[in-house]
Design a protein around this motif. Structure first.
Motif, PDB file in Angstrom:
ATOM      1  N   HIS A  63      50.891  -7.314  22.953  1.00 28.57           N
ATOM      2  CA  HIS A  63      51.035  -8.627  23.591  1.00 28.57           C
ATOM      3  C   HIS A  63      52.052  -8.564  24.729  1.00 28.57           C
ATOM      4  O   HIS A  63      51.806  -9.089  25.825  1.00 28.57           O
ATOM      5  CB  HIS A  63      51.468  -9.672  22.565  1.00 28.57           C
ATOM      6  N   LEU A  64      53.195  -7.928  24.471  1.00 31.03           N
ATOM      7  CA  LEU A  64      54.222  -7.846  25.508  1.00 31.03           C
ATOM      8  C   LEU A  64      53.704  -7.107  26.741  1.00 31.03           C
ATOM      9  O   LEU A  64      53.920  -7.544  27.883  1.00 31.03           O
ATOM     10  CB  LEU A  64      55.464  -7.151  24.957  1.00 31.03           C
ATOM     11  N   VAL A  65      53.017  -6.004  26.528  1.00 31.10           N
ATOM     12  CA  VAL A  65      52.521  -5.215  27.647  1.00 31.10           C
ATOM     13  C   VAL A  65      51.445  -5.967  28.424  1.00 31.10           C
ATOM     14  O   VAL A  65      51.439  -5.978  29.664  1.00 31.10           O
ATOM     15  CB  VAL A  65      51.980  -3.860  27.149  1.00 31.10           C
ATOM     16  N   ALA A  66      50.539  -6.632  27.721  1.00 32.85           N
ATOM     17  CA  ALA A  66      49.404  -7.279  28.371  1.00 32.85           C
ATOM     18  C   ALA A  66      49.761  -8.591  29.053  1.00 32.85           C
ATOM     19  O   ALA A  66      49.150  -8.952  30.060  1.00 32.85           O
ATOM     20  CB  ALA A  66      48.290  -7.510  27.351  1.00 32.85           C
ATOM     21  N   HIS A  68      53.211  -9.847  29.594  1.00 28.56           N
ATOM     22  CA  HIS A  68      54.513  -9.890  30.249  1.00 28.56           C
ATOM     23  C   HIS A  68      54.577  -8.659  31.159  1.00 28.56           C
ATOM     24  O   HIS A  68      53.557  -8.046  31.417  1.00 28.56           O
ATOM     25  CB  HIS A  68      55.619  -9.957  29.202  1.00 28.56           C
ATOM     26  N   ALA A  69      55.696  -8.305  31.645  1.00 27.51           N
ATOM     27  CA  ALA A  69      55.695  -7.207  32.620  1.00 27.51           C
ATOM     28  C   ALA A  69      56.812  -6.203  32.351  1.00 27.51           C
ATOM     29  O   ALA A  69      57.592  -5.877  33.242  1.00 27.51           O
ATOM     30  CB  ALA A  69      55.820  -7.763  34.030  1.00 27.51           C
ATOM     31  N   PRO A  70      56.910  -5.674  31.116  1.00 25.85           N
ATOM     32  CA  PRO A  70      57.920  -4.648  30.868  1.00 25.85           C
ATOM     33  C   PRO A  70      57.544  -3.349  31.558  1.00 25.85           C
ATOM     34  O   PRO A  70      56.368  -3.086  31.838  1.00 25.85           O
ATOM     35  CB  PRO A  70      57.886  -4.489  29.348  1.00 25.85           C
ATOM     36  N   ALA A  71      58.553  -2.523  31.808  1.00 16.56           N
ATOM     37  CA  ALA A  71      58.249  -1.193  32.328  1.00 16.56           C
ATOM     38  C   ALA A  71      57.510  -0.373  31.284  1.00 16.56           C
ATOM     39  O   ALA A  71      56.574   0.363  31.609  1.00 16.56           O
ATOM     40  CB  ALA A  71      59.546  -0.490  32.728  1.00 16.56           C
ATOM     41  N   ARG A  72      57.933  -0.520  30.018  1.00 22.25           N
ATOM     42  CA  ARG A  72      57.282   0.215  28.920  1.00 22.25           C
ATOM     43  C   ARG A  72      57.695  -0.413  27.602  1.00 22.25           C
ATOM     44  O   ARG A  72      58.803  -0.930  27.458  1.00 22.25           O
ATOM     45  CB  ARG A  72      57.725   1.683  28.932  1.00 22.25           C
ATOM     46  N   VAL A  73      56.791  -0.376  26.643  1.00 20.51           N
ATOM     47  CA  VAL A  73      57.112  -0.756  25.266  1.00 20.51           C
ATOM     48  C   VAL A  73      56.754   0.414  24.370  1.00 20.51           C
ATOM     49  O   VAL A  73      55.606   0.869  24.358  1.00 20.51           O
ATOM     50  CB  VAL A  73      56.349  -2.015  24.803  1.00 20.51           C
ATOM     51  N   ASP A  74      57.729   0.910  23.627  1.00 17.77           N
ATOM     52  CA  ASP A  74      57.500   1.956  22.629  1.00 17.77           C
ATOM     53  C   ASP A  74      57.266   1.289  21.280  1.00 17.77           C
ATOM     54  O   ASP A  74      58.142   0.588  20.766  1.00 17.77           O
ATOM     55  CB  ASP A  74      58.704   2.890  22.540  1.00 17.77           C
ATOM     56  N   ALA A  75      56.095   1.481  20.723  1.00 17.90           N
ATOM     57  CA  ALA A  75      55.748   0.947  19.408  1.00 17.90           C
ATOM     58  C   ALA A  75      56.018   2.035  18.382  1.00 17.90           C
ATOM     59  O   ALA A  75      55.221   2.953  18.212  1.00 17.90           O
ATOM     60  CB  ALA A  75      54.294   0.509  19.375  1.00 17.90           C
ATOM     61  N   VAL A  76      57.150   1.946  17.699  1.00 19.34           N
ATOM     62  CA  VAL A  76      57.640   3.010  16.822  1.00 19.34           C
ATOM     63  C   VAL A  76      57.271   2.706  15.380  1.00 19.34           C
ATOM     64  O   VAL A  76      57.587   1.617  14.867  1.00 19.34           O
ATOM     65  CB  VAL A  76      59.169   3.155  16.951  1.00 19.34           C
ATOM     66  N   ARG A  85      46.048   3.887  14.083  1.00 24.42           N
ATOM     67  CA  ARG A  85      45.352   2.631  14.396  1.00 24.42           C
ATOM     68  C   ARG A  85      45.876   2.026  15.685  1.00 24.42           C
ATOM     69  O   ARG A  85      45.102   1.467  16.471  1.00 24.42           O
ATOM     70  CB  ARG A  85      45.519   1.654  13.228  1.00 24.42           C
ATOM     71  N   ALA A  86      47.196   2.119  15.906  1.00 25.24           N
ATOM     72  CA  ALA A  86      47.764   1.595  17.148  1.00 25.24           C
ATOM     73  C   ALA A  86      47.153   2.301  18.362  1.00 25.24           C
ATOM     74  O   ALA A  86      46.785   1.662  19.356  1.00 25.24           O
ATOM     75  CB  ALA A  86      49.281   1.760  17.134  1.00 25.24           C
ATOM     76  N   LEU A  93      46.139   0.582  26.856  1.00 24.83           N
ATOM     77  CA  LEU A  93      47.312   0.000  27.510  1.00 24.83           C
ATOM     78  C   LEU A  93      48.359   1.052  27.887  1.00 24.83           C
ATOM     79  O   LEU A  93      49.391   0.722  28.458  1.00 24.83           O
ATOM     80  CB  LEU A  93      47.953  -1.063  26.605  1.00 24.83           C
ATOM     81  N   ALA A  94      48.104   2.315  27.544  1.00 26.24           N
ATOM     82  CA  ALA A  94      49.007   3.395  27.948  1.00 26.24           C
ATOM     83  C   ALA A  94      48.955   3.541  29.477  1.00 26.24           C
ATOM     84  O   ALA A  94      47.922   3.251  30.095  1.00 26.24           O
ATOM     85  CB  ALA A  94      48.607   4.693  27.265  1.00 26.24           C
ATOM     86  N   PRO A  95      50.030   3.986  30.109  1.00 23.88           N
ATOM     87  CA  PRO A  95      51.287   4.481  29.523  1.00 23.88           C
ATOM     88  C   PRO A  95      52.351   3.410  29.310  1.00 23.88           C
ATOM     89  O   PRO A  95      53.413   3.724  28.797  1.00 23.88           O
ATOM     90  CB  PRO A  95      51.748   5.498  30.574  1.00 23.88           C
TER      91      PRO A  95
END
Length: 228
Positions: A63-66, A68-76, A85-86, A93-95
């Motif tokens: 949701h944040l990536v799609a 909003h406009a972060p440089a990157r989100v790491d889903a840990v 699954r992610a 949505l990478a990178p």
């Protein structure tokens, strides 16, 4: 000789992942995922580097990536199944969305001063000893960085949260169906505040968000916010 521990999240969320592949239209912090504040709690993440700790299949990260406009989100996430699954659901949505298969503390320790924002929605904050996780989170944040996390305000069923740093044993199943348990920390507001302060955080705030509707597994949510 060492052995890999069983993936206790192997079965969790499998049915939904098979049927719902969409990027969530909203970001919700509350237990029922049906109300309350959303991504605005994080402030403007434009151009920032974010990590979602215990991200599961990365729905909040997506949701944040799609939207909003972060440089990157790491889903840990430490679960091999959730990580797979992610990547399957949101690999497109990478990178800007990066699925990271790692223990949260290990990942944070390996990336000091790397993040502007850390978030956890009933994720690593619930299932990792906070005496290990919170100091690691503080080290991984840049000066002025923000930590926001939601966690249970009391046990499901209504028992009060702990007044000290004690965990509960939660029943789960291993991939082959064997009964097992995992640790979960359900702590009172004052305990979280003391832990955050001890880890070096400042401007600490804790809000209690009641459920929009009562039910047998409804619960208050504690929304924790703190600055590095």
């Amino acid at each position: 000789m060492t052995t890999t521990p069983p993936d206790l999240w192997h079965h969790y969320g499998r049915a939904r992942s098979d049927s719902d592949r969409a990027v969530p239209p909203v970001f919700s912090w509350v237990w029922a995922q049906d109300a309350g504040p959303g991504a605005e709690v994080l402030g403007d993440v434009t151009g920032l580097v974010v990590a979602d700790l215990g991200a599961g299949v990365a729905r909040h990260a997506a949701h944040l990536v799609a939207r909003h406009a972060p440089a990157r989100v790491d889903a840990v996430d430490s679960s091999a199944a959730q990580h797979a699954r992610a990547r399957d659901l949101y690999g497109h949505l990478a990178p800007r969305l990066r699925a990271v298969h790692a223990d949260a503390v290990d990942h944070l320790d390996a990336h000091p001063g790397s993040y502007d924002v850390l978030c956890s929605v009933f994720g690593s904050l619930d299932f990792t000893d906070p005496r290990r996780l919170l100091p690691a989170a503080a080290r991984a944040l840049r000066p002025g960085g923000l930590l926001v996390a939601s966690t249970l305000g009391h046990y499901l069923g209504g028992a009060p949260a702990e007044t000290d740093v004690r965990h509960a044993e939660v029943p789960v199943r291993t991939p082959d169906g064997t009964a097992a348990t995992m640790r979960r920390w359900v702590l009172q507001e004052a305990v979280w505040t003391e832990l955050l302060d001890g880890a070096g955080f400042t401007r600490i705030g804790v809000d209690r968000l009641p459920p929009a509707a009562l039910g047998p597994r409804s619960a208050d949510t504690l929304l924790l916010r703190a600055r590095r």
